[in-house]
Motif scaffolding. Structure first.
Motif, short mmCIF file in Angstrom:
data_model
loop_
_atom_site.label_atom_id
_atom_site.label_comp_id
_atom_site.label_asym_id
_atom_site.label_seq_id
_atom_site.Cartn_x
_atom_site.Cartn_y
_atom_site.Cartn_z
N ASP A 78 0.98 -1.35 0.21
CA ASP A 78 0.00 0.12 -0.05
C ASP A 78 0.91 1.46 0.12
O ASP A 78 1.94 1.42 1.03
N ARG A 124 0.66 4.08 1.14
CA ARG A 124 0.51 4.72 2.17
C ARG A 124 1.41 4.15 3.50
O ARG A 124 1.48 4.84 4.59
N SER A 181 -5.79 1.12 -8.00
CA SER A 181 -7.00 1.19 -8.00
C SER A 181 -7.41 2.20 -9.26
O SER A 181 -7.57 3.55 -8.83
N THR A 209 -6.20 -0.03 -1.34
CA THR A 209 -6.45 1.21 -1.08
C THR A 209 -7.91 1.71 -0.64
O THR A 209 -7.90 2.49 0.00
N THR A 265 -10.66 1.57 -1.55
CA THR A 265 -11.64 2.61 -2.37
C THR A 265 -12.59 1.96 -3.21
O THR A 265 -12.33 0.59 -3.41
#
Length: 1201
Positions: free
Chosen positions: A55, A57, A139, A220, A222
């Motif tokens: 990821d 992040r 994504s 993500t 999302t």
């Protein structure tokens, strides 16, 4: 290690020769004292997975841990080139570890994507991790596309395409509307594996303007959405009912490839009206149990942990009431490389030989490449390296300093395996790991194990000595194991002593001392004996023990395999157990157990307690009833009941029985509640809600129960919700379209309160998520209507009353009503192995078409006609065979050869039979015929006989003719020479000539077809008797009446009544007169005291040798002796004879022999009864003839002469 390093030349011959010189790989002990200081090449202990999706992040953490001595250092490559960790401030390597932490905050995560590999190194070699592919999760946005509004007629199929963006990892797809309400999925509306939404047939309620496909990306977190799709269902020209058809996959056949160990997902989505049901099966096999599951209303088949056996043809069948359609998915199973045996670390001593094996499998077969310290094998060793034999490396004559880490890489198009295995060349002097001066204790005659664990390189040789002198050889009673342990099979006192083990290799010598002490076994010398003791006296059990004096002995006693009672009357001494003041409770089995730290022994004896002296008769009676019942400690669901016991009446009270009456639900009925010991006068009673209790108590002794006490005061408990639900819940359909749910209702006592009702809940299993429910009052069943035919339902029945619901009910499974099967079996085939047997085979009927529980199949068959017949026979009964279970073949026995049969098959469920399969006609081949229907004789001449017969009742083919075999039968019942004749099929009457007169013949007749002869029919018959001149009876000669009375001439069918002949009447009178005279003479002589003169007796009996003889057979022409007649007419083997032992001459088509059974009298040939002239003949002890026959009057006379 220098790549130009040379390995000393080794054995270059055959692998078997190398293995014969190979040293066993050393096991490095786990003792840290041993491990300390031992050199060891690196070993990877922890690494990240091959495919690492991160990821953006979060930090990237790539793991790489290893061990070795000295501790290894770590380096990394990225995309095949060196990755300098120190030059990148975002990358940190953990201390004493190769694990990387990459901080990508504020950086482009794509910059750190790539293929990473960690190398752990020390001076003895290099170990490598797998190639770790680092990829960022993605994504992407949905591609822009314009969705046209869709209009579709009611009943038509429809597909709404999703086409989600390709994310990493792939997204999860679901369909919703703009209110975020999921589109309901059922058997008609299905979401495919690729996310598309399929409608088997659309309904007006499917009209909506906002079908939206959503994609949720896992990493993500999302969610992306597709533009809404508008669907309008028109009803002006609806599509009608139709057979199923597949929307996906298309065509009749498709293929699917899956890797071993992965999950196989197959889907079949069908359209049709009514909505089709989908079923799965594997052609030629079964779906694997435990690994198979169905999803999306059985439209998706999932098999986890796939293996090679899962390859094959998978058939999905879509069925509705109008028919069915099939699709076959050919599944092939490939395999990425997988281990059979990975290479293992190897420790060798200098100049030893060893092997490394890297055994893998896969489909296609993996290719194996060897590396050393991360470099290709050929580059590392150039020309003089170890020998490589495909998956094996042979290391010959290794040298110090040649330690290395070997990498085995096995790969095919679907993946790879990488394994490290080090070869450590050690030169270590021996070490003995067994503690010094250890003492081993063992009981005599038991095995003793003396350990000598060692370590060294080369592997040390172990030698044992006893008492420092005797060299122990590997022979009885000693066994020296490969690990150095010395075993003594049966230790004896002479084996006690000091043992020394030595460990020796070419680098040194080490010894260790251990001691063995052989102890005497523990034995009970004086065992306890069976005792019969009077009550109140003492019982003594002895238990004298012999044991090794150096061991501490422990003696314990058990009663009935449990501990002794905690009673001062039981006294335990060193060698005995004494029981004072014995009571009946002391009777039982007492066991003495003696043990040491090495062994134990035990012995048991029984104690029986009897009365000391006869006691006066005591009248025993049942106890008096308890009194003064009182209720205290009154709580919501319990109360304490107290009472005063009545008189025991000379028999101790054993227990008290507490009963209750429910005045609310069952007034007048007393129910047992509980029992308490006879020593108690109170009991805490557990109660139920909503009951009006009254209690009473009864006492029990050896005589029986007392009368009940006076009932207690009434005690009422408060209502509450039910504590339980109905039992015996069932769901059974009684007719198509219904489901009858039944249960055993709660009693009033179980209701716990007023207003008892039942909440009945049901839903279709694996189809519906929500429960349908209905409340039922005073009833024990509920009928659900408009259900699909024979589908499983989950059912729950929960009790509730005015105070709440009962506990959560258990779920049971039932089935809705069955209907008659829809389809007949297909593919009916008949094979005929022989003329009386046929095998019928058919394809099984699919489960949706059965519409119920499969009970089996019925096979109906009927003989239509013979193959030689042109028209169908009437009144042929149809036969039926029933076969239970899922049978697909049946055998039809006892068929008639050369016939035409019809056969059809039906499937059967609990409701009945389905439609029949199309008639299948088959023919049985020609067989042998049956026996001729009859065989008669007629026109008995002196040398001729006429035979007449009927054709077989069953020709079983084309009749080709008849075969006749006949034999004459002589007077000794022996068959004469046989004659054989063959007649065409159209001949049924024949006259035989050139026969012997007065002769018995036996005939065998059978019919024949082209297949061969059938069974025969037999017949016996006489030719006519040749009668000669008649002589007068001679009274002085013993003659008998012939069983075949003489005829005036040779006319076969003429009958003569001998009883009406004048000479016969005169003869009878003369005989009677002579007998009367002889009786008078004998009576007079006996009264005078005279003896019967022997001379007269001799004169009275004429010599049979001088009897007048007939020329032809030595008998009188008119008479034949009874003995000779019996001999001439002994029955033939396999033929029937009259019960009187005679054989009469045939006078008609049916011989009288066939009717000669029973009765003591006889019939003459003219039918007159002559039993009045004869008596029973005594049993012949020589012949064993049990039959009776009538002797002639002449014989009766001879018995007195």
């Amino acid at each position: 290690m220098d790549k130009k390093q040379k390995w000393a030349p080794g054995l270059e011959g055959v692998l078997l020769i190398l293995l014969s010189h190979m040293a066993a790989g050393l096991e490095v002990p786990l003792d840290p004292k041993v491990l300390e200081g031992l050199p060891q090449p690196p070993t990877i202990t922890l690494q990240s997975p091959k495919d690492y999706i991160f990821d953006p992040r979060d930090k990237i953490v790539i793991q790489c841990e290893a061990k070795g001595n000295p501790h290894p250092s770590f380096s990394w490559t990225r995309n095949g080139t060196n990755f300098d960790v120190e030059t990148d401030s975002k990358v940190v390597m953990k201390p004493y570890s190769g694990t990387l932490e990459i901080d990508i905050s504020g950086e482009k995560a794509e910059a750190y994507e790539g293929t990473y590999q960690c190398t752990a190194s020390n001076e003895h070699g290099k170990a490598l991790t797998n190639n770790i592919v680092i990829r960022q999760s993605r994504s992407p946005l949905w591609s822009k596309e314009k969705n046209e509004a869709i209009q579709v007629q009611k009943g038509s199929p429809l597909v709404l395409h999703c086409r989600p963006p390709a994310g990493l990892p792939p997204p999860v797809i679901f369909w919703m509307d703009h209110n975020f309400q999921r589109v309901p999925l059922d058997n008609r509306v299905t979401q495919a594996l690729n996310g598309d939404l399929y409608f088997s047939n659309v309904l007006p309620e499917d009209t909506r303007s906002n079908y939206i496909c959503y994609a949720r990306f896992y990493h993500t977190q999302t969610i992306q959405q597709k533009d809404p799709i508008s669907v309008t269902v028109l009803t002006n020209n609806p599509k009608g009912e139709r057979r199923p058809g597949f929307m996906w996959p298309v065509g009749e056949m498709s293929t699917k490839m899956v890797l071993r160990g992965e999950t196989l997902e197959l889907e079949c989505i069908a359209e049709g009206l009514p909505t089709p049901e989908v079923m799965w099966q594997k052609d030629g096999g079964r779906l694997p149990s435990g690994r198979t599951s169905f999803h999306e209303f059985k439209k998706t088949l999932t098999i986890i942990d796939v293996n090679e056996d899962d390859a094959g043809d998978y058939r999905c069948t879509a069925t509705n009431k109008l028919g069915s359609v099939h699709h076959i998915i050919k599944v092939t199973v490939k395999a990425a490389p997988f281990w059979i045996s990975a290479p293992r670390n190897l420790i060798l001593a200098p100049n030893e030989t060893g092997i490394l094996t890297c055994r893998v499998n896969g489909n296609p077969k993996p290719k194996i490449n060897w590396f050393v310290n991360g470099r290709s094998f050929k580059d590392f060793y150039e020309d003089n390296g170890p020998k490589v034999e495909e998956d094996t490396i042979i290391l010959s004559n290794v040298q110090s300093g040649s330690s290395a880490v070997f990498q085995c890489n096995a790969s095919n198009e679907f993946g790879y395996l990488l394994a490290n295995a080090f070869v450590s060349v050690l030169a270590e002097p021996p070490r003995i790991l067994t503690p010094a001066n250890k003492v081993y204790l063992v009981i005599m005659n038991n095995p003793a194990l003396l350990h000598c664990a060692s370590f060294g390189s080369p592997i040390p040789a172990i030698t044992w000595f006893k008492d420092g002198q005797t060299n122990i050889k590997n022979s009885d009673p000693y066994v020296i194991h490969e690990n150095g342990t010395l075993e003594i099979n049966m230790a004896q006192p002479m084996h006690s002593g000091k043992y020394t083990c030595t460990a020796t290799n070419n680098l040194g010598f080490k010894e260790n001392h251990v001691f063995l002490e052989v102890k005497e076994p523990t034995r009970i010398l004086t065992q306890p004996k069976y005792r019969v003791v009077q009550r109140g006296m003492s019982a003594l059990f002895e238990c004298k023990v012999k044991h090794d004096s150096s061991l501490i002995i422990n003696i314990s006693w058990l009663k009935d395999n449990g501990e002794l009672p905690d009673d001062q009357r039981f006294e335990v001494d060193d060698e005995s157990l004494t029981i004072r003041d014995v009571t009946e409770e002391d009777a039982g089995t007492y066991t003495c157990i003696t043990n040491t730290i090495l062994d134990q022994d035990s012995a048991s004896a029984m104690l029986t307690v009897v009365e000391a002296t006869p006691t006066p008769t005591i009248v025993l009676e049942k106890p008096d009833p308890p009194t003064d019942l009182e209720l205290t400690d009154q709580m919501e669901r319990s109360v304490r009941l107290t009472w005063i016991p009545g008189d025991e009446n000379n028999s101790p009270i054993q227990n008290f029985l507490i009963e209750y009456m429910d005045m609310l639900h069952q007034p007048g009925v007393w129910v047992n509640l509980t029992e308490v010991p006879g020593t108690s006068t109170t009991a805490q009673l557990q109660l139920s809600p909503y009951v009006y209790y009254m209690f009473r108590v009864r006492a029990q002794n050896d005589v029986g129960y007392s009368d009940p006490s006076i009932p207690s005061a009434q005690y009422r408990t408060n209502p509450s919700a039910p504590d339980e639900n109905p039992t015996n819940v069932k769901g059974v359909g009684t007719e198509p379209g219904n489901l009858v749910i039944s249960w055993k209702p709660l009693t009033g006592f179980q209701s716990n309160g007023p207003g008892l009702e039942y909440k009945v809940m049901w839903r279709q299993k694996d189809v519906e998520d929500d429960w349908t429910s209905m409340n039922v009052g005073n009833n024990s069943q509920l009928t659900v209507t408009q259900t699909p035919t024979y589908v499983p339902y989950e059912i729950k029945v929960q009790a509730f009353n005015d105070y709440g619901n009962g506990p959560e009910p258990a779920v049971v499974t039932g089935f809705s009503g069955e209907d008659l099967p829809l389809s007949p079996p297909d593919g009916v085939k008949v094979t005929v192995p022989n003329s009386t047997l046929a095998e019928v085979q058919w394809d099984p009927v699919s489960n949706p078409s059965i519409r119920g529980e499969l009970k089996g199949y019925r096979v109906y068959y009927r003989r239509v006609r013979g193959q030689h017949d042109s028209q169908e026979e009437a009144e042929q009964q149809e036969q039926v065979l029933t076969f239970s279970g899922n049978r697909t073949e049946a055998m039809l026995p006892d068929l008639q050869p050369y016939s035409v049969y019809n056969v059809f098959v039906t499937v059967v469920n609990n409701k009945g039979e389905g439609p029949p399969s199309p008639n299948k006609t088959f023919e049985t081949p020609e067989g042998v015929p049956g026996p001729p229907s009859f065989l008669n004789t007629m026109d008995h001449g002196l040398d001729t006989l006429t035979l007449k017969w009927g054709p077989p009742l069953s020709n079983n083919g084309h009749l080709t003719g008849y075969t006749l075999i006949y034999h004459p039968v002589n007077t000794t019942n022996e068959l004469g020479p046989a004659k054989k004749k063959f007649f065409p099929a159209n001949v049924t009457t024949i006259t035989l000539d050139s026969l012997n007169a007065s002769m018995l013949y036996k005939f065998y007749l059978n019919a024949e077809t082209r297949k061969g002869p059938g069974p025969n029919i037999t017949k016996e018959a006489y030719t006519a008797i040749d009668t000669g001149p008649t002589e007068s009876p001679h009274l002085s000669s013993p003659v008998t009446q012939s069983l075949h009375p003489p005829l005036p001439k040779a006319v076969p069918n003429r009958q003569v009544d001998i009883a009406t002949q004048g000479w016969f009447i005169g003869l009878m009178c003369a005989i009677a007169l002579l007998i009367l005279v002889l009786l008078i003479v004998c009576f007079i002589k006996r009264n005078k005291g005279g003896k019967y003169p022997v001379k007269e007796k001799e004169d009275a009996h004429q010599d049979p040798e001088i009897q007048p003889m007939k020329e032809d057979d030595g008998t009188f022409g008119e008479y034949r002796s009874m003995e000779s007649d019996t001999e001439d007419h002994k029955p033939l083997k396999g033929s029937r004879t009259p019960s009187n032992g005679t054989v009469r001459r045939d006078e008609s088509d049916d011989s009288l022999v066939d009717y000669g059974e029973g009765g003591d009298g006889q019939f003459n040939e003219d039918g007159s009864f002559i039993g009045q002239y004869s008596g029973k003949k005594e049993k012949d002890t020589h012949e064993g003839n049990e039959s009776s026959e009538a002797p002639s009057p002449v014989n009766a006379m001879n018995s007195f002469v």
